[in-house]
Design a protein around this motif. Sequence first.
Motif, PDB file in Angstrom:
ATOM      1  N   PRO A  49       1.565  -8.023 -11.051  1.00 44.66           N
ATOM      2  CA  PRO A  49       2.246  -8.387 -12.295  1.00 44.66           C
ATOM      3  C   PRO A  49       1.306  -8.460 -13.498  1.00 44.66           C
ATOM      4  N   ASP A 102       6.530  -6.466 -13.410  1.00 42.05           N
ATOM      5  CA  ASP A 102       6.171  -6.462 -11.997  1.00 42.05           C
ATOM      6  C   ASP A 102       5.025  -5.499 -11.702  1.00 42.05           C
ATOM      7  N   SER A 103       4.898  -4.470 -12.516  1.00 44.75           N
ATOM      8  CA  SER A 103       3.781  -3.538 -12.377  1.00 44.75           C
ATOM      9  C   SER A 103       3.458  -2.953 -13.743  1.00 44.75           C
ATOM     10  N   THR A 147       1.870 -15.991  -9.021  1.00 45.39           N
ATOM     11  CA  THR A 147       2.323 -16.035 -10.409  1.00 45.39           C
ATOM     12  C   THR A 147       2.606 -17.444 -10.934  1.00 45.39           C
ATOM     13  N   LYS A 181      10.428  -9.087 -17.914  1.00 45.08           N
ATOM     14  CA  LYS A 181      11.282 -10.145 -17.375  1.00 45.08           C
ATOM     15  C   LYS A 181      10.880 -11.457 -18.029  1.00 45.08           C
ATOM     16  N   ASN A 203       2.187 -12.095  -4.555  1.00 48.33           N
ATOM     17  CA  ASN A 203       2.407 -12.299  -5.984  1.00 48.33           C
ATOM     18  C   ASN A 203       3.403 -13.402  -6.281  1.00 48.33           C
ATOM     19  N   PHE A 204       4.412 -13.580  -5.409  1.00 50.35           N
ATOM     20  CA  PHE A 204       5.419 -14.599  -5.698  1.00 50.35           C
ATOM     21  C   PHE A 204       4.837 -16.003  -5.598  1.00 50.35           C
ATOM     22  N   LYS A 235       0.756  -2.342  -8.727  1.00 46.82           N
ATOM     23  CA  LYS A 235       1.803  -3.263  -8.306  1.00 46.82           C
ATOM     24  C   LYS A 235       1.304  -4.700  -8.273  1.00 46.82           C
ATOM     25  N   LYS A 271       6.940 -11.186 -17.923  1.00 48.43           N
ATOM     26  CA  LYS A 271       6.253 -10.561 -16.789  1.00 48.43           C
ATOM     27  C   LYS A 271       6.758  -9.144 -16.576  1.00 48.43           C
TER      28      LYS A 271
END
Length: 348
Positions: free
Chosen positions: A113, A105-106, A269, A88, A265-266, A111, A103
């Motif tokens: 990033p 996500d996994s 990051t 992404k 994570n949100f 899981k 990035k």
Amino acid sequence: MKSFATAAIIFISTYSGVDAFTATGKSPLVAAPVATRKEWTTGVEIELPDFDTLFDRVQTASPLAKHVMEGNSGGFESLAGSDSLKWKKLENNERKTVHRIDKLDSYQNIKTPLLRFRSSIKGPLIGERFSHFIMDLEERKKWDDACARNEEVHPIDDLDAVNTILGDEEKYGTCTRVGVGYTQTKQSIISPREQLIIGGMQEFQNGATMLWGTEMEEQHNYLLPEGQRHTRAKSHLFAATLAPTDVGFDVEYLLQMDVGGGVPNFLATPALVDAIKKLFDHTKRYFEGGEGSELDMHLKSLSSRGSDLEVLREIDEIEESFTVEMDFSKEAAHLHDDASLLPLFFTP
């Protein structure tokens, strides 16, 4: 032996409980088998990761690392083929120091990033200097004040044995430094974190350098220094590949961090991205400072070792491979000076 330990970036994330070093982890796709266990230092046994597994993960996620390990020259502009992973795109602006950020996500069934940063720097490629920004405490203070403790706890001096284990010099380069390092963060809005990493530095015949690191497991806690224990951070993957270009060098930087603390994570990051940008801003200032800069002073201080044949050889190598605006014709670039490759922590 000159001071050395390992390199990584620590950040607050969510620990998945998956081991990332030996074959004892909960997920066989994540676990990296142990290459060898040996008493590298008197009375201390240290396990090396399986290098085939480790570097396969690195080059799968880093096209530049794959390019370098296949013996090719050049940087991002020389890359061919499509990326096999579905990244992404977070940022893409050629005018910025970090001109691309991607990035996953996994990665490796974890899981957390995996972030990939790309930057292009003008100046001579000196891998030791780049590692110094990340790993030397005093240098790091110039752009990050979160680290409370950095130290090399267990250096591995027998590089010949390590390179014998590596085996394929054309693919993996030559390991010039390797060891176990410990880092602790300062108290902030969260409690301190600590990390124990094994990592090293590879140098390639095409002029490239790669830094790598991976977290050691709980079973290796006997390697931790004495003192109060803190929440343990986990580094699933760290690698920085530096490849020479016509005008400087390109850097592709991988980081997948997983740390206790429950920060989602949100939230993690964006803060992590900001931290790495500061690292590369510092890198750009250092390498592009010109005459009278810190780099200029560093090289001039090394040039005083004119009787050191290794210094003179490395001057020739730099002069042949790169021409910069400032005059390096009488300045030495000793690629293996007293730098400790210690883990980098960042906390919000």
